[in-house]
Design an enzyme around this catalytic site. Structure first.
Site, PDB file in Angstrom:
ATOM      1  N   GLY A   1       2.424   2.184  -3.011  1.00  0.00           N
ATOM      2  CA  GLY A   1       2.426   2.662  -4.393  1.00  0.00           C
ATOM      3  C   GLY A   1       3.258   1.765  -5.298  1.00  0.00           C
ATOM      4  N   THR A   2       3.470   0.522  -4.879  1.00  0.00           N
ATOM      5  CA  THR A   2       4.323  -0.378  -5.654  1.00  0.00           C
ATOM      6  C   THR A   2       3.715  -0.756  -6.996  1.00  0.00           C
ATOM      7  OG1 THR A   2       3.402  -2.304  -4.485  1.00  0.00           O
ATOM      8  CG2 THR A   2       5.420  -1.319  -3.598  1.00  0.00           C
ATOM      9  N   ARG A   3       2.398  -0.963  -7.034  1.00  0.00           N
ATOM     10  CA  ARG A   3       1.751  -1.305  -8.300  1.00  0.00           C
ATOM     11  C   ARG A   3       1.853  -0.165  -9.293  1.00  0.00           C
ATOM     12  NH1 ARG A   3       1.117  -5.000 -11.720  1.00  0.00           N
ATOM     13  NH2 ARG A   3       0.864  -6.376  -9.905  1.00  0.00           N
TER      14      ARG A   3
ATOM     15  N   LYS B   1       0.819  -1.223   0.000  1.00  0.00           N
ATOM     16  CA  LYS B   1       0.000   0.000   0.000  1.00  0.00           C
ATOM     17  C   LYS B   1       0.849   1.269   0.000  1.00  0.00           C
ATOM     18  CE  LYS B   1      -3.565  -0.465  -0.358  1.00  0.00           C
ATOM     19  NZ  LYS B   1      -4.239  -0.774  -1.653  1.00  0.00           N
TER      20      LYS B   1
ATOM     21  N   PRO C   1     -11.384   6.041  -1.922  1.00  0.00           N
ATOM     22  CA  PRO C   1     -11.498   6.767  -0.646  1.00  0.00           C
ATOM     23  C   PRO C   1     -11.147   5.872   0.540  1.00  0.00           C
ATOM     24  CG  PRO C   1     -13.431   7.136  -2.031  1.00  0.00           C
ATOM     25  CD  PRO C   1     -12.644   6.028  -2.670  1.00  0.00           C
ATOM     26  N   HIS C   2     -10.452   6.434   1.513  1.00  0.00           N
ATOM     27  CA  HIS C   2     -10.075   5.678   2.707  1.00  0.00           C
ATOM     28  C   HIS C   2     -11.228   5.618   3.704  1.00  0.00           C
ATOM     29  CE1 HIS C   2      -5.457   6.367   2.125  1.00  0.00           C
ATOM     30  NE2 HIS C   2      -5.980   5.520   1.264  1.00  0.00           N
TER      31      HIS C   2
END
Length: 357
Positions: free
Chosen positions: A115-117, A113, A324-325
């Site tokens: 931003g690796t993708r 989570k 959205p979180h």
């Protein structure tokens, strides 16, 4: 009487002379005919050979012309490749037969989570990067399968191209540093880091989207389920992953700091081209991925690709990216920032970078 013998003598002389001249004439005539016939035969043979000589010369000239055109064409394609992904892939098309599968020279090892993708998808725009699309989880889950199994998962690559894979779980798995070091001491490691509080909330948001009925974020964050106790459960996975200094310590036991590149997760969103430029430098590649490849999607609040590889249409990451979180109370967020502060400061000291969290 004396007159007659003289006359006969003269006639005999003239007859002998005539015979000699006639003989010479026939001899010379026969020789000339032989020369003429021989010359005629030679010319006939030459006239037959001449077209064959011309044909060979013409074929040779045609071959040289085709070879020259081929070299010029390859040169033009190669030059185009230096200016962008499409051209470089075209120049490599004729060399596909030389491509081989090999172990990765670079690995995105974390964090989940962070931003690796997005980083992986952006890097795949580069013609000199061959990246595995899925997460192999070799060093944390499938290590017993062996390196040959791992190698066969990798995409084929030409000489000079960088083979890359991404498995964020490696960063927090105790055995991964030693196992990767055993594979290659020169491998380049990339870590995308993000504000650990925001990362934890993003992680929790993903959990509840897949598992309905999960307790609240507050319940899972604190030992007794309330913020009043001020006792953060550092062993809960979304909190534990954000202890970057703790995990980095294991990696530095095997790899020098200059072999690990840290991508600023927040800047990857606000300035993707700048972060990608630094990653390309770290990998020793030409800066091909630039501002022209991105546009900002206001709806998702995330950068998207204008024209990804093999497509003429813009492309954004999946619906799960930039969603959205979960709504978390500000007091809980403040408490988490206090909890992470000493860990962040230690991480800054270890990396020599201030990420500003």
């Amino acid at each position: 009487m004396s007159y007659v013998p003289r006359l006969l003598h003269k006639l005999l002389f003239m007859f002998s002379l005539a015979v000699v001249c006639a003989s010479l004439y026939f001899i010379l005539s026969g020789c000339c005919d032989f020369i003429l016939v021989d010359t005629a035969k030679h010319l006939k043979q030459t006239s037959q050979l001449l077209p064959l000589t011309e044909l060979f010369q013409r074929n040779n000239a045609s071959f040289e012309k085709r070879a020259t055109v081929g070299v010029r064409s390859a040169s033009r394609v190669g030059s185009a490749g230096a200016t962008g992904a499409v051209g470089a892939q075209s120049s490599n098309a004729g060399k596909d037969w030389t491509a081989t599968r090999r172990l990765p020279q670079a690995i995105i090892i974390g964090v989940k989570k962070g931003g690796t993708r997005a980083l992986l998808e952006f890097l795949r725009l580069h013609p000199d990067i061959r990246a595995l699309g899925t997460e192999p989880h070799f060093f944390d889950r499938h290590y017993s399968r062996g390196l040959n199994w791992y190698r066969n998962l990798m995409p084929k690559a030409l000489e000079g191209q960088v083979v890359l894979e991404k498995t964020p779980r490696y960063f927090v798995t105790a055995d991964s540093p030693g196992r990767i070091h055993a594979m290659s001491q020169e491998v380049k490691l990339i870590v995308v880091v993000r504000d650990p509080v925001t990362r934890a909330i993003s992680d929790y948001t993903q959990i509840i989207s897949k598992t309905p009925g999960v307790p609240s974020f507050e319940t899972l964050t604190f030992h007794n389920g309330t913020e009043e106790a001020l006792k953060v459960d550092s062993m809960w996975s979304p909190i534990w992953i954000g202890l970057y200094a703790l995990h980095l310590e294991r990696w530095l036991a095997y790899f020098p700091l200059e072999q690990i590149h840290f991508v600023h997760g927040e800047r990857l969103v606000s300035d993707p081209a700048g972060e990608l430029g630094r990653v390309q430098d770290f990998l020793g590649l030409q800066r091909i991925i630039t501002d022209k490849h991105f546009y900002f999607n206001k709806t998702k609040g995330f950068p998207c690709l204008k024209k990804p590889e093999g497509s003429s249409k813009p492309h954004c990451l999946g619906r799960t990216k930039g969603r959205p979180h979960a709504d978390i109370h500000p007091q809980i967020i403040l408490r988490l920032r206090q909890f992470y502060q000493p860990h962040n400061l230690r991480f800054y000291q270890m990396t020599g970078q201030d990420f500003g969290w």
